[in-house]
Enzyme design. Structure first.
Site, PDB file in Angstrom:
ATOM      1  CG  ASP A  35       2.437   4.625  -1.576  1.00  0.00           C
ATOM      2  OD1 ASP A  35       2.641   3.425  -1.305  1.00  0.00           O
ATOM      3  OD2 ASP A  35       1.302   5.110  -1.709  1.00  0.00           O
ATOM      4  CB  SER A  60      -5.372   2.228  -1.080  1.00  0.00           C
ATOM      5  OG  SER A  60      -4.529   1.245  -1.582  1.00  0.00           O
ATOM      6  CG  HIS A  80      -0.280   2.670   0.642  1.00  0.00           C
ATOM      7  ND1 HIS A  80      -0.457   3.253  -0.608  1.00  0.00           N
ATOM      8  CD2 HIS A  80      -1.349   1.853   0.826  1.00  0.00           C
ATOM      9  CE1 HIS A  80      -1.574   2.796  -1.140  1.00  0.00           C
ATOM     10  NE2 HIS A  80      -2.136   1.954  -0.291  1.00  0.00           N
TER      11      HIS A  80
END
Lengths: 193, 277
Positions: free
Chosen positions: B221, B98, B249
């Protein structure tokens, strides 16, 4: 689903590992405004979350539920079929059910609690602001006191200087008087001569 | 100048494993190194596994939190480079999840010599939509709402924790709470980190990447949608794109086996050049 679970006074939703709705109870359906289970079964949980809650949920739910096997008091906003927001607290537990992993969640609406919290927050913010103002005032008072103290010091210094000068002046006067006297004395003598 | 900073303490750096070549894991938004718990051990046989916490998260030195430095992702990237310097990383593999992937990319662009490979799990160079050409997945309002949610979820946390630590340092349940609250964060720090993360636009950095990169994209996601992963692949020169079976995610948590095997087979396929240097 157990009939009692269907009508308990809180929402219940069972999620698959893919975060899809496997089961949902009647209480939650009513809270969200859905008429039938079929509208939600198999749908991603994201469908009933508000935009910001979708992000929050996807950041935190999996880490917490996977590593701790449970989630406590996650504050979220659900979205009803009419687009209204429903603030809730969510608790979840991770269980193996029929060979598959499930996240069993209860959701508890907190509309009134939230209003109360908002009032408390407002009051707290006002208190913080007032405290800040008070601090500013105190700082300004301290500053003024320091100036006053300095001025007082200066006055004292002036007083001392003045005294010093007076003494000096006095000394000069005395000297002058002596000089006068001594300059008159020879003249007198001269007259005598 | 930075010699004065104890990077190990500041970022709670943990080094383990039996290999020479470092594999450094940069966690995603707001969470600490615990996020790598399910996959990091798999690399300990072959690599030197390096885990760390961002300042203001986990067991980092919270006193070292500097709102200006960490008001921008570059501050976090500089910390990462300092960690690399401290462990004398060469030919390192940098894995970021991320926003950790963005921080890793920023670091790799500033000191490409240090890194052999960049592995980006669910990266997004820009979360906000920029119509008509760019779809990030979120509106500005969504992200402002997120910041409010962070406040609500973590309000009182900092007070609670510092109070608990001060009143009862020996309380046995406290370490468990700390352990379990690996995502808890001071709301002020969370807010700044969130603004730095979700309002960042690092699209210009993608083309500057000179380190071979693997992009790992999950299905479904909503934080880093498939469109964004494809954009990253398209913009990042020579990158390899891997669409995963995993959904959501956090594949390193929800699908650790697949995550490990993709990383391992990618790394196995690359020539080993580090041992000779």
């Amino acid at each position: 689903m157990d009939e009692r679970l269907n009508t308990v006074p809180c929402g219940f939703v069972s999620l698959t590992e893919e975060l899809k709705i496997a089961e949902v109870n009647t209480t939650l359906l009513i809270l969200l405004g859905y008429s039938e289970q079929t509208k939600l079964k198999g749908q991603p949980i994201n469908l009933i979350l508000s935009g910001p809650s979708r992000i929050f949920f996807n950041i935190y739910f999996t880490p917490l539920a996977t590593l701790n096997n449970r989630v406590d008091e996650m504050f979220l906003t659900l979205q009803t079929t009419t687009g209204e927001n429903l603030p809730v607290l969510l608790n979840a537990a991770r269980h193996e059910i029929n060979g598959g992993m499930r996240y069993e969640c209860i959701v508890f609406p907190i509309r009134r609690q939230l209003e109360y919290e908002q009032q408390v927050n407002k009051a707290e913010n006002a208190a913080v602001k007032a405290k800040y103002k008070l601090e500013l005032l105190q700082a300004s008072i301290t500053h003024k006191q320091q100036i006053a103290a300095k001025l007082e010091e200066q006055i004292e210094q002036y007083d001392q200087d003045l005294l010093q000068k007076k003494l000096e002046l006095e000394a000069i006067r005395v000297e002058l008087a002596q000089l006068k006297r001594s300059s008159q004395t020879p003249g007198d003598r001269g007259n005598e001569r | 100048m930075m010699d004065m900073v104890d990077v190990y303490k500041r970022n709670h750096v943990n080094v383990s494993g039996h290999g020479e070549r470092p594999i450094i894991f940069a966690p995603g938004f707001g969470c600490n190194q615990n996020m790598w718990r399910l996959i990091a051990p798999a690399f300990e046989d072959q690599y030197k596994v390096v885990l760390f916490d961002y300042v203001g998260t986990g067991l980092s030195d919270h006193q070292a939190y500097d709102p200006i430095r960490y008001g921008d992702l570059l501050g976090y990237a500089e910390d990462l480079l300092q960690i690399c310097e401290a462990i004398d990383a060469r030919d390192a593999i940098l894995v970021g999840h991320s926003v950790g992937a963005t921080i890793a990319m920023l670091a790799a662009n500033r000191d490409p010599q240090r890194f052999a490979h960049l592995i980006m799990i669910g990266p997004s160079p820009c979360y906000v939509n920029d119509p008509p050409d760019y779809y990030g997945g979120f509106t500005k309002e969504d992200l402002e709402g997120l910041i409010e949610l962070l406040d609500k979820n973590f309000a009182g946390w900092a007070n609670y924790l510092s109070g608990a630590v001060m009143q009862n340092p020996d309380r046995p349940s406290l370490s468990r709470e700390l352990e379990e609250s690996f995502c808890s964060i001071d709301p002020e720090i969370a807010r700044r980190f969130a603004v730095a993360t979700f309002f960042a636009d690092t699209r210009q950095e993608l083309q500057k990447v000179r380190v071979p990169a693997l992009i790992m994209q999950c299905q479904g996601d909503i934080i880093a949608p498939v469109e964004v992963g494809e954009y990253v692949h398209d913009q990042l020169p020579g990158s390899i794109y891997q669409l995963m079976q995993a959904t959501g995610h956090c594949p390193h948590l929800s699908h650790p086996e697949e995550t490990i095997s993709i990383i391992q087979s990618y790394l196995d396929s690359i020539p080993t050049i580090d041992s000779t240097e």
